[in-house]
Every structure is written in C-alpha cells, then in structure tokens.
Scaffold this motif. Structure first.
Motif, PDB file in Angstrom:
ATOM      1  N   ARG A 120       0.847  -1.196   0.000  1.00 51.99           N
ATOM      2  CA  ARG A 120       0.000   0.000   0.000  1.00 51.99           C
ATOM      3  C   ARG A 120       0.885   1.250   0.000  1.00 51.99           C
ATOM      4  O   ARG A 120       1.212   1.806   1.045  1.00 51.99           O
ATOM      5  N   PRO A 121       1.293   1.710  -1.182  1.00 51.71           N
ATOM      6  CA  PRO A 121       2.222   2.834  -1.277  1.00 51.71           C
ATOM      7  C   PRO A 121       1.711   4.144  -0.679  1.00 51.71           C
ATOM      8  O   PRO A 121       2.508   5.034  -0.395  1.00 51.71           O
ATOM      9  N   ASP A 122       0.406   4.250  -0.443  1.00 50.88           N
ATOM     10  CA  ASP A 122      -0.158   5.477   0.120  1.00 50.88           C
ATOM     11  C   ASP A 122      -0.365   5.388   1.637  1.00 50.88           C
ATOM     12  O   ASP A 122      -1.075   6.192   2.222  1.00 50.88           O
ATOM     13  N   TYR A 123       0.279   4.462   2.297  1.00 51.83           N
ATOM     14  CA  TYR A 123       0.113   4.203   3.724  1.00 51.83           C
ATOM     15  C   TYR A 123       1.058   5.116   4.503  1.00 51.83           C
ATOM     16  O   TYR A 123       2.204   4.783   4.774  1.00 51.83           O
ATOM     17  N   ARG A 151       7.823  11.215   1.553  1.00 47.39           N
ATOM     18  CA  ARG A 151       6.700  10.524   0.897  1.00 47.39           C
ATOM     19  C   ARG A 151       5.453  10.603   1.772  1.00 47.39           C
ATOM     20  O   ARG A 151       4.355  10.824   1.277  1.00 47.39           O
ATOM     21  N   ALA A 152       5.613  10.411   3.068  1.00 50.80           N
ATOM     22  CA  ALA A 152       4.477  10.521   3.988  1.00 50.80           C
ATOM     23  C   ALA A 152       3.851  11.903   3.893  1.00 50.80           C
ATOM     24  O   ALA A 152       2.618  12.040   3.890  1.00 50.80           O
ATOM     25  N   HIS A 212       5.037   4.589   6.044  1.00 54.73           N
ATOM     26  CA  HIS A 212       6.205   5.362   5.600  1.00 54.73           C
ATOM     27  C   HIS A 212       6.901   6.005   6.798  1.00 54.73           C
ATOM     28  O   HIS A 212       8.136   6.020   6.870  1.00 54.73           O
ATOM     29  N   VAL A 213       6.122   6.524   7.735  1.00 56.06           N
ATOM     30  CA  VAL A 213       6.709   7.129   8.933  1.00 56.06           C
ATOM     31  C   VAL A 213       7.432   6.067   9.759  1.00 56.06           C
ATOM     32  O   VAL A 213       8.572   6.274  10.194  1.00 56.06           O
ATOM     33  N   GLY A 214       6.785   4.926   9.973  1.00 49.83           N
ATOM     34  CA  GLY A 214       7.419   3.846  10.727  1.00 49.83           C
ATOM     35  C   GLY A 214       8.700   3.367  10.077  1.00 49.83           C
ATOM     36  O   GLY A 214       9.705   3.123  10.752  1.00 49.83           O
TER      37      GLY A 214
END
Length: 100
Positions: free
Chosen positions: A38-41, A67-68, A45-47
């Motif tokens: 899920r590239p929009d998650y 990205r986030a 991205h933060v994790g």
C-alpha cells in the motif's frame, strides 16, 4: 488463523512491534512490505523512516518522511521527524538548517 500476505496493516503492526523490540532488520523488512502493498500508507512510511533512522540510513529515512508528507501534508509526525533530522544530523550532506 491464516496470514494474509497482502494485508499492509498486518505488516505495519508486525514491523512496529519488531522495531519496539529492537529487531530492526526484521522491522524494516516488514515495513517495506507494508509500503510495497500500500504505497499510500502514511503511517507505514513514517514507521519505516523511523526504523531507517535508527539504523543511520538517513537518506532513505528522509525519502520516507517526504513521501508521507506528499500523501498527507498535514501530518505532524513526519514533518517533525524530518525537520529534526535535517537540523541535527552530524552528516554534512544531510544537515540542512534552512530546509528544516
């Protein structure tokens, strides 16, 4: 219970738990899988950025924080983490006060 291989939230939870236990290599692998699915998650991205930062992989951590913020510009956590990293990095190629 059966594992769902395309369940990004599961990989995010697993990665977060592994990171909390200090098992960074495994955490990074699970978090990479979450953002692959899920590239929009934003949270994944933060994790992943946080885990990469703990491993001193600054350039890739920055990329995931950015990205986030592309996905969710109002997100405070990646904005704060990115600013802190850019402001305090001991690496001259990473440190960028004006951008921070």
């Amino acid at each position: 219970m059966e594992w769902q291989p395309d369940y990004a939230t599961g990989y995010f939870g697993l990665g977060s738990a592994l990171a909390e236990k200090g098992r960074m290599e495994e955490a990074i692998a699970a978090l990479r899988k979450a953002v692959e699915i899920r590239p929009d998650y934003t949270a994944a991205h933060v994790g992943l950025g946080d885990a990469l930062l703990r491993e001193n992989n600054y350039a890739e951590a920055i990329a995931h924080y950015e990205r986030a913020l592309e996905i969710y510009p109002q997100a405070i956590v990646p904005l704060n983490n990115l600013a802190w990293l850019l402001a305090t990095s001991s690496n001259d190629s990473i440190r960028n006060g004006p951008k921070a």
